[in-house]
Scaffold this motif. Structure first.
Motif: not given
Ligand code: AMP
Length: 187
Positions: A162-166, A171-174, A179-182
């Protein structure tokens, strides 16, 4: 939930990995932390790794793979963990696949922290760690870029990437990560 974070130094992956540890009880496994502790304690591993850390170059795969294998074979393996800074090469990823297959703990997700190089240099110059001076940072970034493509391909082929714009708030990244994990987790 088992997750690998991939990203250049300064991309915020360490901060996010430690948040998963603090807030959700993930085991945090950071090879940089383990290696720095070994250097300070002057263990055999630390003595072998010290010159590489000082230069900002990669510690040989075999040494890092042994450290991680030792962690997973030490006791009952933790079913929830986040890897920060390992695997860093395809050889490490292949070794890690074998370690995880051996303990029957397949990965759920690999998150790639995508960030611009200028932003990284800006962030790291304020961090103050001994391997964060400008030349060492640049060396670490070059190495990261050279090795990352194949590593990302390895996990893309497994359908885990998964690509995540860092460039975002902590807080927003967290929120994006959790949201991705479950959705990707079998646990
Ligand atoms: P980090 O804290 O992840 O930025 O790692 C700091 C330093 O530790 C790196 O510049 C490398 O010298 C070494 N290191 C950490 N993890 C690895 C790894 N998976 N493979 C090779 N070297 C590593």
């Amino acid at each position: 939930m088992r997750v690998v974070f991939i990203g250049p130094p300064g991309s915020g992956k360490g901060t996010q990995a430690k948040l998963l540890q603090e807030r959700l009880g993930f085991e945090y496994i950071g090879t940089g932390d383990i290696l720095r502790a070994a250097v300070i304690q002057q263990t055999d591993t630390g003595k072998q790794a010290a010159p590489y850390l000082a230069q900002g170059s990669l510690v040989p795969d075999q040494l890092v793979n042994e450290i991680v294998a030792e962690r997973f074979h030490r006791g009952p393996p933790c079913p929830r963990f986040v890897m920060d800074g390992y695997p860093r090469t395809v050889a490490q990823a292949i070794a890690f696949d074998k370690i995880l297959a051996g303990v029957k703990l397949p990965l759920d997700a690999v998150i790639h922290f995508v960030i611009d190089e200028n932003e990284v240099v800006k962030r790291l110059s304020g961090r103050g760690r001994s391997d964060d001076d400008a030349n060492t940072v640049r060396a670490r970034l070059r190495i990261f870029e050279d090795t990352i493509r194949d590593l990302l391909d390895h996990y893309r082929r497994q359908g885990l990437l998964h690509d995540l714009h860092a460039v975002d708030t902590v807080d927003s990244l967290y929120a994006k990560i959790t949201a991705l994990l479950p959705k990707t987790s079998s646990v």
